[in-house]
Design a protein around this motif. Structure first.
Motif, PDB file in Angstrom:
ATOM      1  N   LEU A 166     -37.184  52.967 -61.645  1.00  8.10           N
ATOM      2  CA  LEU A 166     -37.875  51.696 -61.448  1.00  8.10           C
ATOM      3  C   LEU A 166     -38.489  51.219 -62.748  1.00  8.10           C
ATOM      4  CD1 LEU A 166     -39.416  49.559 -59.607  1.00  8.10           C
ATOM      5  CD2 LEU A 166     -41.211  51.253 -59.464  1.00  8.10           C
ATOM      6  N   GLN A 169     -35.857  50.256 -65.430  1.00  6.64           N
ATOM      7  CA  GLN A 169     -35.192  49.010 -65.070  1.00  6.64           C
ATOM      8  C   GLN A 169     -36.041  47.826 -65.490  1.00  6.64           C
ATOM      9  OE1 GLN A 169     -32.404  48.400 -64.002  1.00  6.64           O
ATOM     10  NE2 GLN A 169     -31.625  49.962 -62.623  1.00  6.64           N
ATOM     11  N   ILE A 170     -37.329  47.917 -65.188  1.00  8.14           N
ATOM     12  CA  ILE A 170     -38.168  46.738 -65.321  1.00  8.14           C
ATOM     13  C   ILE A 170     -38.726  46.587 -66.720  1.00  8.14           C
ATOM     14  CG2 ILE A 170     -40.199  45.568 -64.418  1.00  8.14           C
ATOM     15  CD1 ILE A 170     -39.632  46.961 -61.769  1.00  8.14           C
ATOM     16  N   GLU A 172     -37.331  46.935 -69.393  1.00  3.93           N
ATOM     17  CA  GLU A 172     -36.389  46.165 -70.199  1.00  3.93           C
ATOM     18  C   GLU A 172     -36.618  44.668 -70.036  1.00  3.93           C
ATOM     19  OE1 GLU A 172     -34.235  47.974 -71.961  1.00  3.93           O
ATOM     20  OE2 GLU A 172     -35.141  49.733 -71.009  1.00  3.93           O
ATOM     21  N   SER A 173     -37.102  44.275 -68.885  1.00  3.67           N
ATOM     22  CA  SER A 173     -36.997  42.865 -68.521  1.00  3.67           C
ATOM     23  C   SER A 173     -38.344  42.155 -68.463  1.00  3.67           C
ATOM     24  CB  SER A 173     -36.335  42.762 -67.155  1.00  3.67           C
ATOM     25  OG  SER A 173     -37.184  43.343 -66.206  1.00  3.67           O
ATOM     26  N   ASN A 176     -44.752  42.049 -69.918  1.00  2.00           N
ATOM     27  CA  ASN A 176     -45.950  42.785 -69.545  1.00  2.00           C
ATOM     28  C   ASN A 176     -45.539  44.126 -68.953  1.00  2.00           C
ATOM     29  OD1 ASN A 176     -48.287  43.819 -68.547  1.00  2.00           O
ATOM     30  ND2 ASN A 176     -48.605  42.234 -67.006  1.00  2.00           N
ATOM     31  N   HIS A 179     -47.158  45.740 -65.769  1.00  2.00           N
ATOM     32  CA  HIS A 179     -47.050  45.104 -64.451  1.00  2.00           C
ATOM     33  C   HIS A 179     -46.268  45.932 -63.423  1.00  2.00           C
ATOM     34  CE1 HIS A 179     -47.155  42.011 -61.456  1.00  2.00           C
ATOM     35  NE2 HIS A 179     -45.844  41.844 -61.488  1.00  2.00           N
TER      36      HIS A 179
ATOM     37  N   THR B   3     -30.758  38.715 -70.105  1.00  2.00           N
ATOM     38  CA  THR B   3     -32.049  39.131 -69.551  1.00  2.00           C
ATOM     39  C   THR B   3     -32.268  38.558 -68.158  1.00  2.00           C
ATOM     40  OG1 THR B   3     -32.997  37.282 -70.734  1.00  2.00           O
ATOM     41  CG2 THR B   3     -33.324  39.476 -71.688  1.00  2.00           C
ATOM     42  N   MET B   6     -31.010  40.923 -65.585  1.00  2.74           N
ATOM     43  CA  MET B   6     -31.879  42.100 -65.556  1.00  2.74           C
ATOM     44  C   MET B   6     -33.166  41.793 -64.797  1.00  2.74           C
ATOM     45  SD  MET B   6     -30.783  44.818 -66.879  1.00  2.74           S
ATOM     46  CE  MET B   6     -32.298  45.751 -67.095  1.00  2.74           C
ATOM     47  N   ARG B   7     -33.707  40.635 -65.104  1.00  2.00           N
ATOM     48  CA  ARG B   7     -34.975  40.248 -64.495  1.00  2.00           C
ATOM     49  C   ARG B   7     -34.818  40.106 -62.993  1.00  2.00           C
ATOM     50  NH1 ARG B   7     -37.803  35.923 -68.094  1.00  2.00           N
ATOM     51  NH2 ARG B   7     -37.447  37.602 -69.555  1.00  2.00           N
ATOM     52  N   MET B   9     -32.544  41.457 -61.174  1.00  2.60           N
ATOM     53  CA  MET B   9     -32.286  42.760 -60.609  1.00  2.60           C
ATOM     54  C   MET B   9     -33.594  43.544 -60.447  1.00  2.60           C
ATOM     55  SD  MET B   9     -29.150  45.071 -61.848  1.00  2.60           S
ATOM     56  CE  MET B   9     -29.917  46.109 -63.054  1.00  2.60           C
ATOM     57  N   ALA B  10     -34.411  43.462 -61.473  1.00  2.00           N
ATOM     58  CA  ALA B  10     -35.674  44.190 -61.443  1.00  2.00           C
ATOM     59  C   ALA B  10     -36.529  43.732 -60.275  1.00  2.00           C
ATOM     60  CB  ALA B  10     -36.424  43.988 -62.748  1.00  2.00           C
ATOM     61  N   ILE B  13     -35.122  45.155 -57.185  1.00  2.00           N
ATOM     62  CA  ILE B  13     -35.259  46.607 -57.142  1.00  2.00           C
ATOM     63  C   ILE B  13     -36.700  47.036 -56.881  1.00  2.00           C
ATOM     64  CG2 ILE B  13     -35.209  48.677 -58.610  1.00  2.00           C
ATOM     65  CD1 ILE B  13     -32.617  47.500 -59.809  1.00  2.00           C
ATOM     66  N   ALA B  14     -37.636  46.311 -57.477  1.00  2.00           N
ATOM     67  CA  ALA B  14     -39.023  46.785 -57.415  1.00  2.00           C
ATOM     68  C   ALA B  14     -39.536  47.020 -55.994  1.00  2.00           C
ATOM     69  CB  ALA B  14     -39.936  45.857 -58.184  1.00  2.00           C
ATOM     70  N   THR B  17     -37.619  49.787 -54.224  1.00  2.00           N
ATOM     71  CA  THR B  17     -37.915  51.132 -54.704  1.00  2.00           C
ATOM     72  C   THR B  17     -39.265  51.610 -54.192  1.00  2.00           C
ATOM     73  OG1 THR B  17     -36.762  50.508 -56.707  1.00  2.00           O
ATOM     74  CG2 THR B  17     -37.910  52.612 -56.738  1.00  2.00           C
ATOM     75  N   TYR B  42     -47.192  36.495 -58.260  1.00  2.00           N
ATOM     76  CA  TYR B  42     -47.645  36.847 -59.615  1.00  2.00           C
ATOM     77  C   TYR B  42     -47.455  35.653 -60.558  1.00  2.00           C
ATOM     78  CZ  TYR B  42     -48.102  39.355 -64.060  1.00  2.00           C
ATOM     79  OH  TYR B  42     -48.498  39.754 -65.315  1.00  2.00           O
TER      80      TYR B  42
END
Lengths: 215, 123
Positions: A166, A169-170, A172-173, A176, A179, B3, B6-7, B9-10, B13-14, B17, B42
């Motif tokens: 987790l 993954q984050i 990278e993107s 902040n 967060h 990006t 990725m963003r 996806m994140a 995923i968050a 997960t 946010y």
């Protein structure tokens, strides 16, 4: 007892004094008003970051969580602009306006990223108190921390792997980096079914099944 | 890899997960549909996302929630209400606040309080 084993794994603690849930079980709140967190860290993003993460663990634990943006707005429209002022509002007043069973007061102790030559670490530590708005009793309090360095230290088995995935993954993107870590902290702090954590609420199928009264 | 992907996806995923981390305790999957709710909140709190972007994302999410047959998370509909209030659309605001109340009766007292005090739309 795989559940207990898993819970212990994820908390990383071997033995803890069992929490006294007597007041909690007498109260059995069904709705929780989360006040914008008090920030004791130097990072101004901490309050909003943690506030945006806490609904999920509480709601999935079976509680109705008041809409955090609307609550924030209500305070502001009443002239309260920072969390410290909001935390000073009397419990009676909160009860009158929101009709909530309980209020959750969160303090962010650590929030941010330390950059070092070898590797940087993002860490978020927060504590919370759950107060009954009807009886004004403290029902529960706890603290939790999470760090981006955990995944690299390969502790915590499967959970550690998931956290690591987790975070990487984050990281990278996002600009902040703390967060996503705040999301893990919020989960550790406020998800039911953890040692000495909050109890399940009435919207959960696990309601009334947990909370040790005595060892 | 761009990006944006990725963003995106994140964000997906968050929450998934985090729920996984809980899976041992919560049993059969999440109670609610979360979609983009927390990331949009946010963005709203930090001012990085405007109301139009959030509305587009969250309203698309409502359709997704219907498709998987889960209720949207507590606060989801009320947040849409506040976004429409920002756009001076009082009718839509009331519609969403009312929808939050219907889905989650625990919010009744608060929503009623808001509706009384929001007879005049917020600036």
């Amino acid at each position: 007892m795989p559940l207990v084993a898993a819970a212990l794994l994820s908390s990383g603690c071997a033995t803890q004094q069992p929490y006294d849930y007597t007041a909690y079980k007498e109260s059995r709140p069904s709705s929780i008003l989360v006040l914008p967190p008090l920030n004791m860290s130097p990072d101004v993003l901490a309050t909003n970051s943690v506030l945006s993460h806490v609904t999920l663990p509480l709601a999935e634990s079976g509680y109705y969580v008041f809409p955090v943006t609307l609550v924030n707005e209500t305070f502001k429209q009443n002239g309260l602009v920072n969390p410290a002022e909001m935390h000073d509002v009397t419990l009676q007043k909160l009860r009158d306006i929101f009709g909530a069973d309980a209020a959750l007061y969160i303090t962010v102790r650590q929030y941010g990223t330390t950059y070092a030559i070898i590797s940087s670490e993002s860490r978020v530590t927060a504590e919370a108190r759950l107060i009954d708005l009807r009886t004004e009793q403290t029902l529960w309090s706890g603290t939790a921390t999470a760090s981006s360095a955990e995944g690299r230290s390969s502790s915590g088995g499967l959970v550690g792997l998931l956290v690591s995935a987790l975070v990487h993954q984050i990281v990278e993107s996002t600009t902040n980096r703390a967060h996503p870590i705040a999301g893990i902290t919020s989960n550790r702090l406020l998800a039911a079914g953890r040692p000495n954590g909050i109890l399940y609420g009435p919207r959960s199928p696990n309601y009334m099944t947990d909370g040790n009264t005595r060892p | 890899m761009p990006t944006f992907t990725m963003r995106r996806m994140a964000r997906v995923i968050a929450p998934a997960t985090l729920l996984l981390l809980n899976a041992c305790a919560t049993g059969p999957g999440p109670l609610y549909y979360w979609g983009e709710y927390q990331p949009q909140v946010y963005g709203h709190l930090t001012g990085e996302k405007g109301p139009d972007e959030q509305i587009a994302s969250l309203e698309a999410g409502i359709e997704e929630a219907k498709a998987i047959g889960k209720p949207v998370a507590p606060g989801y509909l009320a947040h849409l209400g506040i976004l429409y209030a920002e756009k001076q659309d009082g009718e839509k605001m009331l519609e969403y606040l009312d929808a939050e109340k219907k889905l989650y009766p625990e919010s009744s007292a608060y929503i009623d309080f808001l509706m009384k005090s929001k007879a005049k739309p917020s600036n």
